[in-house]
Design an enzyme around this catalytic site. Structure first.
Site, PDB file in Angstrom:
ATOM      1  N   GLY A   1      -5.984   3.893   4.185  1.00 54.55           N
ATOM      2  CA  GLY A   1      -5.786   3.441   3.764  1.00 54.55           C
ATOM      3  C   GLY A   1      -5.572   1.475   3.838  1.00 54.55           C
TER       4      GLY A   1
ATOM      5  CE  LYS B   1       7.223   5.651   9.822  1.00 55.46           C
ATOM      6  NZ  LYS B   1       7.344   6.687   9.586  1.00 55.46           N
TER       7      LYS B   1
ATOM      8  N   GLY C   1      -5.404   9.806   3.660  1.00 59.21           N
ATOM      9  CA  GLY C   1      -4.964  10.938   4.939  1.00 59.21           C
ATOM     10  C   GLY C   1      -6.080  11.600   4.948  1.00 59.21           C
TER      11      GLY C   1
ATOM     12  NE  ARG D   1      -9.040   6.722  -4.853  1.00 54.43           N
ATOM     13  CZ  ARG D   1      -6.415   6.282  -5.109  1.00 54.43           C
ATOM     14  NH1 ARG D   1      -6.207   6.826  -6.293  1.00 54.43           N
ATOM     15  NH2 ARG D   1      -6.477   6.744  -3.971  1.00 54.43           N
TER      16      ARG D   1
HETATM   17  P1  AMP Z   1      -0.604   2.928   8.660  1.00 55.01           P
HETATM   18  O1  AMP Z   1      -0.201   2.764   6.768  1.00 55.01           O
HETATM   19  O2  AMP Z   1       0.406   3.553   9.243  1.00 55.01           O
HETATM   20  O3  AMP Z   1      -1.526   2.518   8.857  1.00 55.01           O
HETATM   21  O4  AMP Z   1       0.646   1.237   8.762  1.00 55.01           O
HETATM   22  C1  AMP Z   1      -0.169   0.211   8.079  1.00 55.01           C
HETATM   23  C2  AMP Z   1       1.046  -0.678   7.771  1.00 55.01           C
HETATM   24  O5  AMP Z   1       1.427  -1.661   9.348  1.00 55.01           O
HETATM   25  C3  AMP Z   1       0.876  -1.619   7.184  1.00 55.01           C
HETATM   26  O6  AMP Z   1       2.007  -2.498   5.961  1.00 55.01           O
HETATM   27  C4  AMP Z   1       1.829  -2.872   7.990  1.00 55.01           C
HETATM   28  O7  AMP Z   1       1.815  -4.045   7.197  1.00 55.01           O
HETATM   29  C5  AMP Z   1       2.135  -2.120   9.233  1.00 55.01           C
HETATM   30  N1  AMP Z   1       1.936  -3.211   9.978  1.00 55.01           N
HETATM   31  C6  AMP Z   1       1.121  -3.627  11.047  1.00 55.01           C
HETATM   32  N2  AMP Z   1       1.439  -3.966  12.257  1.00 55.01           N
HETATM   33  C7  AMP Z   1       2.909  -4.125  12.236  1.00 55.01           C
HETATM   34  C8  AMP Z   1       3.706  -4.711  13.017  1.00 55.01           C
HETATM   35  N3  AMP Z   1       3.052  -5.710  13.946  1.00 55.01           N
HETATM   36  N4  AMP Z   1       5.229  -4.292  12.783  1.00 55.01           N
HETATM   37  C9  AMP Z   1       5.479  -4.459  11.484  1.00 55.01           C
HETATM   38  N5  AMP Z   1       4.581  -3.041  10.756  1.00 55.01           N
HETATM   39  C10 AMP Z   1       3.411  -3.449  10.967  1.00 55.01           C
END
Ligand code: AMP
Length: 399
Positions: free
Chosen positions: A357, A200, A380, A29
């Site tokens: 991120g 999610k 974000g 950064r």
């Molecule tokens: P996000 O912050 O929503 O982009 O999610 C990123 C996180 O999702 C990372 O820490 C990944 O380890 C987790 N992730 C990705 N695929 C899976 C999965 N199949 N099951 C559980 N966690 C996951």
């Protein structure tokens, strides 16, 4: 950014990670802000830097006071001085007597770093009084903190109203972020592939809805894919699932058909009997995951399907990992996307933007960050920009 002979208040994102001895463990950064600082200095300006570091008001000491030792920006002075090859001055407050005095006597070519803006309660509230006092320290305002552009804070947004249009601008980093995000959103170069992953569905609904109007295909991987697979009647065992979002997922699948956008879910998955790199693993059809097992990465068939789509695309937008890439045994799907995006950029003249991120961490992990068109620094903020939201930090400058 063509100011000269001014005292420029420059909002940067110096929210860098520090170790237990307050050494900077990743200075990306700081490095990203250097071109803007250097340009302002080259134009004979004095630069007053403002930034936050961490969440000091959320981690108060037992007596209710701020943990200044932990969150002071003084920890950055030495590093910044050597990066800029000049002695950076430091004010132990933001709008107090020390800051006012040091700002007043600051000469062209000199740099003053103010204390953590979040030591003041007015910062996160976007307080007008605090923003006004900050604005009085300089005679121009530049915002280069894209990572906090989605926050309506005093130093990122409110402050801009105290400067005329000719006295405020975006910094070089912010400009590049906006230009690239705008380019990917407006791109009409087809085929257009969006790859969305991560944990999610709920975090990405708006993004998916926005992108299905643009993209020819939307590849969905990561934990969120299983909510869609369950919504279509598949058996997902113990995979991540947001049951309260099954209707939303069904709705997205229907809307995609109306928009002529093909949603691709992973045909197969690497499943594990526990959330652990050393778990037992198997490859199965993503709709036939047995109870007690969870999908932690896209499988080999899905990997080659997704790779083919990405490699043949002209526009690529990627947000979110395809699996639990932090664990070596579940990182292959995510790595394959990184390689495919780099391949398409190089050999198919595609435009590729990596935003958010975790996908940034993933592309850095593969070392391919310089072989895609653009890697965003704002998690974000980039997500909200791509969703079509107006970011307060951007709106404040344009107003
Ligand atoms: P996000 O912050 O929503 O982009 O999610 C990123 C996180 O999702 C990372 O820490 C990944 O380890 C987790 N992730 C990705 N695929 C899976 C999965 N199949 N099951 C559980 N966690 C996951």
């Amino acid at each position: 950014m063509n100011f000269s002979n001014k005292k420029v208040l420059l909002r940067v994102d110096f929210n860098v990670p520090l170790d237990a001895n307050n050494n900077i463990t990743d200075d990306t950064r700081i490095k990203s802000a250097l071109p803007t600082i250097q340009k302002l200095l080259a134009n004979n300006n004095a630069v007053i830097l403002m930034s936050h570091l961490g969440r000091p008001l959320k981690s108060l000491l037992d007596d209710g006071s701020i943990n200044k030792e932990k969150y002071t920006l003084k920890h950055l002075v030495e590093h910044l001085s050597s990066a800029l090859n000049l002695e950076v001055q430091f004010a132990a407050d933001t709008v107090g007597e020390e800051a006012r005095n040091k700002a007043e006597f600051l000469k062209p070519g000199e740099v003053l770093l103010l204390e953590n803006t979040r030591f003041n309660k007015g910062e996160k509230k976007g307080d007008e009084d605090f923003a006004k006092q900050l604005s009085l320290l300089g005679d121009a305002y530049v915002n280069d903190a894209f990572g906090t552009a989605h926050r309506a804070h005093a130093s990122t947004a409110t402050i801009a109203q105290y400067f005329e249009a000719s006295e405020k601008d975006f910094g070089l980093l912010m400009n590049r972020e906006i230009e690239n995000a705008t380019k990917v959103l407006n791109s009409s170069e087809l085929p257009y592939t969006a790859i969305i992953g991560g944990a999610k569905v709920s975090d990405k609904i708006l993004l998916i809805e926005k992108l299905m109007a643009k993209a020819n295909q939307l590849l969905i991987g990561g934990g969120m894919a299983y909510t869609f697979i369950k919504a279509e009647g598949g058996a997902i065992g113990n995979s991540l699932c947001e049951d309260e979002k099954l209707d939303v997922a069904r709705n997205i699948l229907d809307k995609a058909i109306e928009n002529n956008c093909a949603i691709q879910l992973p045909a197969d998955s690497i499943i594990a009997d526990r959330f652990d790199n050393n778990a037992n693993i198997k490859v199965v059809d993503s709709t036939k995951i047995p109870d007690g097992w969870m999908g932690l990465d896209i499988g080999p068939r899905a990997k080659s399907d997704f790779t083919l789509f990405v490699e043949n695309s002209k526009t690529i937008l990627w947000n979110g990992p395809m699996g639990v890439f932090e664990m070596e045994n579940f990182a292959n799907g995510t790595r394959a996307i990184a390689h495919a995006a780099a391949y398409a950029t190089q050999y198919n003249r595609a435009y590729s933007l990596i935003g958010g991120g975790d996908s940034v961490a993933a592309i850095n992990q593969t070392g391919l960050q310089d072989r895609v068109s653009f890697v965003s620094t704002g998690g974000g903020a980039m997500l909200e920009f791509l969703e079509g939201k107006q970011l307060p930090g951007i709106a404040a400058i344009k107003r």
